[in-house]
Write an enzyme that holds these catalytic residues in place. Sequence first.
Site, PDB file in Angstrom:
ATOM      1  N   HIS A  24       0.846  -1.189   0.000  1.00 43.95           N
ATOM      2  CA  HIS A  24       0.000   0.000   0.000  1.00 43.95           C
ATOM      3  C   HIS A  24       0.884   1.243   0.000  1.00 43.95           C
ATOM      4  O   HIS A  24       2.073   1.157   0.277  1.00 43.95           O
ATOM      5  CB  HIS A  24      -0.843   0.060   1.285  1.00 43.95           C
ATOM      6  CG  HIS A  24      -1.698  -1.116   1.546  1.00 43.95           C
ATOM      7  ND1 HIS A  24      -3.037  -1.130   1.254  1.00 43.95           N
ATOM      8  CD2 HIS A  24      -1.430  -2.315   2.098  1.00 43.95           C
ATOM      9  CE1 HIS A  24      -3.555  -2.291   1.622  1.00 43.95           C
ATOM     10  NE2 HIS A  24      -2.595  -3.031   2.137  1.00 43.95           N
ATOM     11  N   GLU A  53       2.359  -0.790   4.462  1.00 44.33           N
ATOM     12  CA  GLU A  53       2.163   0.590   4.007  1.00 44.33           C
ATOM     13  C   GLU A  53       3.520   1.238   3.774  1.00 44.33           C
ATOM     14  O   GLU A  53       4.403   1.152   4.628  1.00 44.33           O
ATOM     15  CB  GLU A  53       1.434   1.424   5.061  1.00 44.33           C
ATOM     16  CG  GLU A  53      -0.009   1.083   5.279  1.00 44.33           C
ATOM     17  CD  GLU A  53      -0.948   1.669   4.238  1.00 44.33           C
ATOM     18  OE1 GLU A  53      -0.484   2.423   3.337  1.00 44.33           O
ATOM     19  OE2 GLU A  53      -2.138   1.382   4.326  1.00 44.33           O
ATOM     20  N   HIS A  87      -2.291  -2.898  -3.549  1.00 45.34           N
ATOM     21  CA  HIS A  87      -3.668  -2.729  -3.096  1.00 45.34           C
ATOM     22  C   HIS A  87      -4.606  -2.566  -4.288  1.00 45.34           C
ATOM     23  O   HIS A  87      -5.712  -3.096  -4.301  1.00 45.34           O
ATOM     24  CB  HIS A  87      -3.737  -1.519  -2.161  1.00 45.34           C
ATOM     25  CG  HIS A  87      -4.976  -1.464  -1.335  1.00 45.34           C
ATOM     26  ND1 HIS A  87      -5.304  -0.343  -0.619  1.00 45.34           N
ATOM     27  CD2 HIS A  87      -5.964  -2.347  -1.080  1.00 45.34           C
ATOM     28  CE1 HIS A  87      -6.432  -0.550   0.032  1.00 45.34           C
ATOM     29  NE2 HIS A  87      -6.859  -1.768  -0.235  1.00 45.34           N
ATOM     30  N   ASP A 125      -3.332   2.511  -4.961  1.00 40.53           N
ATOM     31  CA  ASP A 125      -2.004   2.364  -4.383  1.00 40.53           C
ATOM     32  C   ASP A 125      -1.458   0.941  -4.555  1.00 40.53           C
ATOM     33  O   ASP A 125      -2.242   0.015  -4.690  1.00 40.53           O
ATOM     34  CB  ASP A 125      -2.017   2.781  -2.904  1.00 40.53           C
ATOM     35  CG  ASP A 125      -2.981   1.987  -2.041  1.00 40.53           C
ATOM     36  OD1 ASP A 125      -4.166   1.887  -2.386  1.00 40.53           O
ATOM     37  OD2 ASP A 125      -2.538   1.467  -1.005  1.00 40.53           O
TER      38      ASP A 125
END
Length: 180
Positions: free
Chosen positions: A37, A119, A155, A165
């Site tokens: 992500h 992330e 993602h 993303d």
Amino acid sequence: MKNRFNSIGWLDSAIKIETPNYNDRPEGVNIILGVIHSASLPAGKYNSDDLIMLVMNKLDISKDISYESLRNLKVSAHFFIRRDSSLIQFVPVLKRAWHAGISSWRGLENCNDFSVGIELEGTAISLFTDKQYKRLNVLAKALEREYGIKYWSGHSDIASGRKTDPGIGFYWDKFRKKSV
């Protein structure tokens, strides 16, 4: 130093900031997928702790008009790699983080059940730092070795039409390299 995970999946080399936003994985489900992500709060602002505050359910939504849409949102990821390569872990690997939302991969629904979410501090249109790629590569290898993760996706690949993303600035060939 080798990355080591404890019995429920806390990584010894990560900064541990435990979010309340996770739960048990379904029994008998194997972790097979890593999902990459990108996020920053506000979008494009780096070195802010607002993303951490969001994951901790402590984001002050009055700080930025764009935060209104995040009111009462309960999200998490297993790991967060900052621009300087600092690695934060919010959820132990053997638990289910709430990173994928409505998702499917190769016919399997609910990707949170069988994936690890990572992330990267950035946006769907930003470039990522060499330090982030280096940290991501080391983390990915550790997850592959320890948990047998075989597949990686963005993602956007598991939530097509809903998410963009990690975005156009994420170079999969840099992720796959042993060093940057």
